[in-house]
Design a protein around this motif. Structure first.
Motif, PDB file in Angstrom:
ATOM      1  N   ALA A  15       0.808  -1.224   0.000  1.00 55.89           N
ATOM      2  CA  ALA A  15       0.000   0.000   0.000  1.00 55.89           C
ATOM      3  C   ALA A  15       0.843   1.278   0.000  1.00 55.89           C
ATOM      4  O   ALA A  15       0.444   2.288  -0.599  1.00 55.89           O
ATOM      5  CB  ALA A  15      -0.942   0.006   1.198  1.00 55.89           C
ATOM      6  N   ALA A  16       1.999   1.248   0.642  1.00 53.61           N
ATOM      7  CA  ALA A  16       2.849   2.442   0.674  1.00 53.61           C
ATOM      8  C   ALA A  16       3.444   2.719  -0.702  1.00 53.61           C
ATOM      9  O   ALA A  16       3.561   3.871  -1.124  1.00 53.61           O
ATOM     10  CB  ALA A  16       3.964   2.271   1.703  1.00 53.61           C
ATOM     11  N   ALA A  17       3.803   1.652  -1.407  1.00 52.94           N
ATOM     12  CA  ALA A  17       4.444   1.794  -2.716  1.00 52.94           C
ATOM     13  C   ALA A  17       3.441   2.062  -3.833  1.00 52.94           C
ATOM     14  O   ALA A  17       3.687   2.880  -4.719  1.00 52.94           O
ATOM     15  CB  ALA A  17       5.253   0.540  -3.048  1.00 52.94           C
ATOM     16  N   THR A  18       2.293   1.385  -3.801  1.00 52.79           N
ATOM     17  CA  THR A  18       1.282   1.584  -4.839  1.00 52.79           C
ATOM     18  C   THR A  18       0.464   2.844  -4.605  1.00 52.79           C
ATOM     19  O   THR A  18      -0.312   3.247  -5.466  1.00 52.79           O
ATOM     20  CB  THR A  18       0.314   0.393  -4.907  1.00 52.79           C
ATOM     21  OG1 THR A  18      -0.400   0.303  -3.662  1.00 52.79           O
ATOM     22  CG2 THR A  18       1.051  -0.916  -5.165  1.00 52.79           C
ATOM     23  N   LYS A  19       0.619   3.423  -3.416  1.00 52.56           N
ATOM     24  CA  LYS A  19      -0.083   4.641  -2.987  1.00 52.56           C
ATOM     25  C   LYS A  19      -1.556   4.407  -2.666  1.00 52.56           C
ATOM     26  O   LYS A  19      -2.308   5.368  -2.504  1.00 52.56           O
ATOM     27  CB  LYS A  19       0.062   5.763  -4.027  1.00 52.56           C
ATOM     28  CG  LYS A  19       1.515   6.174  -4.266  1.00 52.56           C
ATOM     29  CD  LYS A  19       2.205   6.594  -2.977  1.00 52.56           C
ATOM     30  CE  LYS A  19       3.671   6.931  -3.183  1.00 52.56           C
ATOM     31  NZ  LYS A  19       4.352   7.318  -1.926  1.00 52.56           N
ATOM     32  N   THR A  20      -1.967   3.155  -2.541  1.00 51.86           N
ATOM     33  CA  THR A  20      -3.336   2.915  -2.082  1.00 51.86           C
ATOM     34  C   THR A  20      -3.445   3.180  -0.584  1.00 51.86           C
ATOM     35  O   THR A  20      -4.546   3.219  -0.038  1.00 51.86           O
ATOM     36  CB  THR A  20      -3.793   1.473  -2.372  1.00 51.86           C
ATOM     37  OG1 THR A  20      -3.003   0.555  -1.625  1.00 51.86           O
ATOM     38  CG2 THR A  20      -3.701   1.155  -3.855  1.00 51.86           C
ATOM     39  N   GLY A  21      -2.310   3.392   0.067  1.00 58.50           N
ATOM     40  CA  GLY A  21      -2.312   3.763   1.476  1.00 58.50           C
ATOM     41  C   GLY A  21      -3.065   5.068   1.699  1.00 58.50           C
ATOM     42  O   GLY A  21      -3.605   5.314   2.783  1.00 58.50           O
TER      43      GLY A  21
END
Length: 313
Positions: free
Chosen positions: A35-41
């Motif tokens: 989630a941090a890398a794909t920005k779904t965070g």
């Protein structure tokens, strides 16, 4: 001269999900421990109850997304392109494509611009893989504006969609009042008569830079942005080929099975035209700074310029 604004399209993906989430309660987001890398965070922070972390189990994530879609949800399943299109290909094909379910796949970190992660994570085959699945829409936006519009269009479209995003911050080139995004419709960014440069993703900016350099040499290059590789804007591609007589395709993807192949499929049938395919030439990537890799593989503005000029002379 002011500095050009740059944003990674994976950031655009995260921001677009948040905005859509505010408008649509049926939108849910799945991720595979990235989630941090794909920005779904970003979405998780605002809507924790609608974000599902499936762990490092991409195949299972696609199965969950398929199930959610049959229950009236609109799932966006997210991971690196190498895992979303590569590792989970069977599930995407059989659990999403075959029943033609309303699942959206948000694939980030595509192409060699993943950089230091190296060849194992630099997916240059995902467009080819997704193109082969019947009924799958394949979108590869060129910048922040286009990426946001693509996510919105994917939500509104009924059926499976593969969205390709990058890790590297890229220039914003579509920030203008008349910009319009439509699935299956390319955009002519520059007129020209000597050669048609048809590009996708971050290579659209490279094509524009190359066209500027070619203009200085007295060569007028038409630049076409193909954000939707499937369904392809066949009418625009054929018209550009007939107008210019020579075509160059540019993509941060293998020259086998990607945009170049899609363009050649159309032209060999409807308007036979000489085509130069610029992309990753049947090799694996390597670890290194993203910008340097684009230079080495001649996918930057200078590299595209040199190849196009040598081709048309």
């Amino acid at each position: 001269m002011s500095e050009v604004k740059k944003i990674a399209t994976r950031e655009s993906y995260g921001n677009a999900l948040v905005e859509l989430g505010k408008e649509h309660e049926d939108l849910v987001v799945l991720d595979a421990d990235l989630a941090a890398a794909t920005k779904t965070g970003m979405f998780k922070k605002v809507f924790p109850e609608r974000h599902i972390d499936c762990g490092i189990a991409e195949c299972n994530m696609i199965g969950i997304a398929a199930g959610l879609s049959t229950a009236g949800k609109v799932p966006f399943a997210s991971s690196f392109a190498m895992f979303a299109a590569g590792r989970a290909f069977e599930q995407v094909r059989n659990s999403v494509g075959y029943p033609h379910l309303n699942v959206k796949i948000g694939a980030t970190h595509a192409g060699i611009s993943v950089g230091e992660d190296g060849a194992t994570h630099q997916c240059n085959e995902d467009i080819a893989l997704m193109r082969t699945i019947p009924g799958m829409v394949v979108i590869n936006p060129s910048d922040d504006v286009e990426a946001r519009a693509a996510v919105k269009a994917a939500y509104e479209y009924q059926g499976p969609v593969y969205l390709r995003f990058g890790r590297l911050a890229v220039p914003v080139i579509n920030d203008r009042p008349d910009y319009k995004f439509e699935i299956g419709k390319g955009v002519t960014l520059r007129e020209g008569k000597d050669v048609a440069i048809i590009a996708t993703g971050l290579c659209v900016n490279s094509a524009l830079e190359a066209a500027e350099k070619l203009a200085a040499d007295g060569i007028e290059a038409k630049v076409v942005n193909i954000h939707t590789i499937k369904p392809l804007d066949e009418e625009l591609v054929v018209a550009a080929a007939k107008e210019c007589g020579k075509v160059v395709t540019v993509e941060e993807h293998s020259v086998i099975g990607g945009l170049g192949s899609a363009v050649c499929d159309v032209l060999c049938e409807k308007a036979p035209t000489p085509v130069l395919k610029i992309g990753v030439q049947d090799v694996f990537g390597e670890s290194g700074p993203a910008v340097k890799l684009l230079e080495k593989y001649k996918l930057d503005g200078q590299g595209v310029y040199e190849q196009v000029k040598a081709y048309i002379q």
